[in-house]
Design a protein around this motif. Structure first.
Motif, mmCIF file in Angstrom:
data_model
loop_
_atom_site.group_PDB
_atom_site.id
_atom_site.type_symbol
_atom_site.label_atom_id
_atom_site.label_comp_id
_atom_site.label_asym_id
_atom_site.label_seq_id
_atom_site.Cartn_x
_atom_site.Cartn_y
_atom_site.Cartn_z
ATOM 1 N N PRO A 1 -15.384 -21.728 -69.395
ATOM 2 C CA PRO A 1 -14.591 -22.054 -68.582
ATOM 3 C C PRO A 1 -13.975 -23.291 -68.498
ATOM 4 O O PRO A 1 -12.781 -23.717 -67.960
ATOM 5 C CB PRO A 1 -15.333 -21.780 -67.006
ATOM 6 N N TYR B 1 -14.828 -26.445 -66.882
ATOM 7 C CA TYR B 1 -14.550 -26.760 -65.367
ATOM 8 C C TYR B 1 -14.385 -28.295 -65.347
ATOM 9 O O TYR B 1 -13.271 -28.741 -64.621
ATOM 10 C CB TYR B 1 -15.832 -26.684 -64.448
ATOM 11 N N LYS C 1 -18.198 -30.632 -57.033
ATOM 12 C CA LYS C 1 -17.504 -29.444 -57.125
ATOM 13 C C LYS C 1 -17.635 -28.700 -58.607
ATOM 14 O O LYS C 1 -18.104 -27.601 -58.852
ATOM 15 C CB LYS C 1 -16.254 -29.079 -56.650
ATOM 16 N N VAL C 2 -17.508 -29.528 -59.575
ATOM 17 C CA VAL C 2 -17.717 -29.265 -61.062
ATOM 18 C C VAL C 2 -19.067 -28.651 -61.312
ATOM 19 O O VAL C 2 -19.290 -27.781 -62.014
ATOM 20 C CB VAL C 2 -17.183 -30.370 -62.024
ATOM 21 N N ARG C 3 -19.930 -29.567 -60.842
ATOM 22 C CA ARG C 3 -21.503 -29.153 -60.954
ATOM 23 C C ARG C 3 -21.829 -27.951 -60.604
ATOM 24 O O ARG C 3 -22.487 -27.051 -61.073
ATOM 25 C CB ARG C 3 -22.335 -30.412 -60.544
ATOM 26 N N ASN C 4 -21.356 -27.952 -59.075
ATOM 27 C CA ASN C 4 -21.846 -26.396 -58.390
ATOM 28 C C ASN C 4 -21.056 -25.142 -59.290
ATOM 29 O O ASN C 4 -21.761 -24.202 -59.385
ATOM 30 C CB ASN C 4 -21.259 -26.637 -57.007
ATOM 31 N N GLN C 5 -20.097 -25.539 -59.539
ATOM 32 C CA GLN C 5 -19.260 -24.397 -60.593
ATOM 33 C C GLN C 5 -19.980 -23.906 -61.514
ATOM 34 O O GLN C 5 -20.354 -22.830 -62.041
ATOM 35 C CB GLN C 5 -17.774 -24.753 -60.907
ATOM 36 N N ARG C 6 -20.463 -25.054 -62.577
ATOM 37 C CA ARG C 6 -21.268 -24.834 -63.682
ATOM 38 C C ARG C 6 -22.681 -24.418 -63.379
ATOM 39 O O ARG C 6 -23.011 -23.112 -64.043
ATOM 40 C CB ARG C 6 -21.515 -26.125 -64.542
ATOM 41 N N ASP D 1 -23.467 -22.363 -60.888
ATOM 42 C CA ASP D 1 -23.318 -20.837 -60.396
ATOM 43 C C ASP D 1 -23.142 -20.010 -61.607
ATOM 44 O O ASP D 1 -23.606 -19.030 -61.425
ATOM 45 C CB ASP D 1 -21.954 -20.754 -59.379
ATOM 46 N N LEU D 2 -22.181 -20.476 -62.509
ATOM 47 C CA LEU D 2 -21.840 -19.811 -63.706
ATOM 48 C C LEU D 2 -23.340 -19.313 -64.375
ATOM 49 O O LEU D 2 -23.513 -18.265 -64.799
ATOM 50 C CB LEU D 2 -20.948 -20.255 -64.539
#
Length: 380
Positions: A208, A210, A248-253, A255-256
């Protein structure tokens, strides 16, 4: 027979103004104690060529707290200070055993802060509060409940100003016995940059990217941040905006990674997963690929996959980082002398098979791992 099992639960906490002041005092005292103990160990080692024991450091801390100059250390939980001493002692032990680098002093400028409470911590799920020594009834959002004995509670603060509590719980559970390794239920996993995940059965997961997607917005905010004057109110506000993008980038990563590892472990018929032992620290030294490698966070993914496999009785097999998984033909075993990174597909000179670089690597990872465990080379 059930065995003691440690599991951590992380919750968001919402301390009021008075509780925040007490938490910040604990952060500062824990940091000071760590730096004081580290300086003490360094000076003692230079003079005597050995380190102080835990009891010797604790005795000196007790004497330090009795002096008028450092009596403010008595306003916080004493067990939290002892945890900082333990961290210094453990860090020196890891260094001398070549498991870690030499410990460094903690800076006051770093926004991420934490301290530990090893005793006398309780939770009330009905009221939604967490009780700590010196700090009672902290409002907490318990997204899930647990049963067991609380071993330690780590209070942390993110760069964006959010407070969290990580509760380490000891429970008596019976972990499933690892499954028997079967050839037809083994999946090879190759981690890449174009595709984050390539499985030997042909499934691929797109990367993705991010951080790359947020790069333009991040560059704008960092440019504005570089123009602010330090210690000004706008400086702190802009610093928070930059930190929010990174968070936000860390949380997206994360979560994935959780979703992918859950799908692999819980929604898959496979019982064994073969992966490659990646030398991420060495790989990020390549300045052209360092940002992409850090963005995809292979190490975090493998850590999640490992402990979830242990929970559900699955197996994780590893092959050496220098095994030529990409340069070896998965059909006949022929090994190329050179295979530059930009070549994504190649034809085997021996059997003339046209191979996808990443898919071929995942099949070889599976084959090499099975060969090590079962004592045979299988291409099933």
């Amino acid at each position: 027979m059930n065995k003691p099992f440690l599991k951590a639960y992380k919750y968001r906490i919402y301390p009021n103004r008075e509780q925040q002041v007490l938490i910040e005092k604990h952060f500062g005292c824990a940091r000071f104690t760590f730096n004081w103990a580290l300086a003490l160990q360094q000076s003692y080692y230079k003079e005597h060529k050995k380190i102080l024991s835990r009891k010797e450091i604790q005795d000196q801390l007790v004497l330090l707290k009795k002096t008028p100059e450092f009596e403010w250390l008595n306003t916080v939980n004493s067990q939290s200070l002892l945890s900082s001493l333990l961290h210094v002692y453990t860090a020196f032990g890891n260094f001398f055993k070549c498991r870690a680098e030499f410990p460094k002093f903690k800076s006051k400028k770093i926004q991420q802060r934490s301290y530990q409470c090893p005793q006398h911590c309780t939770v009330n799920f009905a009221s939604g509060v967490l009780n700590l020594p010196k700090i009672k009834e902290i409002k907490t959002i318990f997204s899930r409940q647990f049963d067991g004995k609380i071993k330690t509670v780590t209070i942390s603060k993110s760069a964006t100003g959010k407070y969290y509590a990580s509760i380490l719980v000891e429970t008596e559970v019976n972990l499933p016995v690892p499954s028997i390794i079967e050839v037809d239920k083994t999946i090879g996993i190759d981690l890449g940059l174009t595709h984050m995940l390539i499985q030997s059965d042909g499934d691929k997961v797109e990367n993705p990217r991010y951080l790359k997607k947020a790069q333009k917005r991040l560059a704008i905010q960092q440019k504005i941040f570089s123009r602010k004057k330090k210690e000004a109110q706008n400086y702190r506000r802009q610093k928070l905006r930059v930190a929010c993008i990174h968070e936000k980038v860390r949380n997206q990563r994360l979560d994935l990674h959780h979703k992918l590892t859950h799908k692999l472990i819980c929604e898959n018929q496979a019982t064994t997963y073969a992966v490659e032992d990646l030398g991420v620290k060495s790989m990020v030294k390549n300045r052209k690929l360092a940002k992409s490698i850090s963005d995809i966070a292979w190490g975090q993914f493998l850590t999640l996959l490992k402990y979830k496999a242990e929970w559900y009785g699955k197996n994780i097999l590893r092959i050496g980082r220098f095994v030529p998984s990409s340069k070896t033909c998965s059909q006949c075993g022929y090994t190329m002398e050179k295979l530059p990174l930009h070549i994504r597909s190649w034809s085997c000179p021996d059997c003339l098979s046209v191979l996808d670089r990443d898919l071929n690597a995942s099949m070889n990872i599976r084959n090499f791992a099975l060969a090590d465990v079962l004592g045979q080379f299988s291409t099933v």
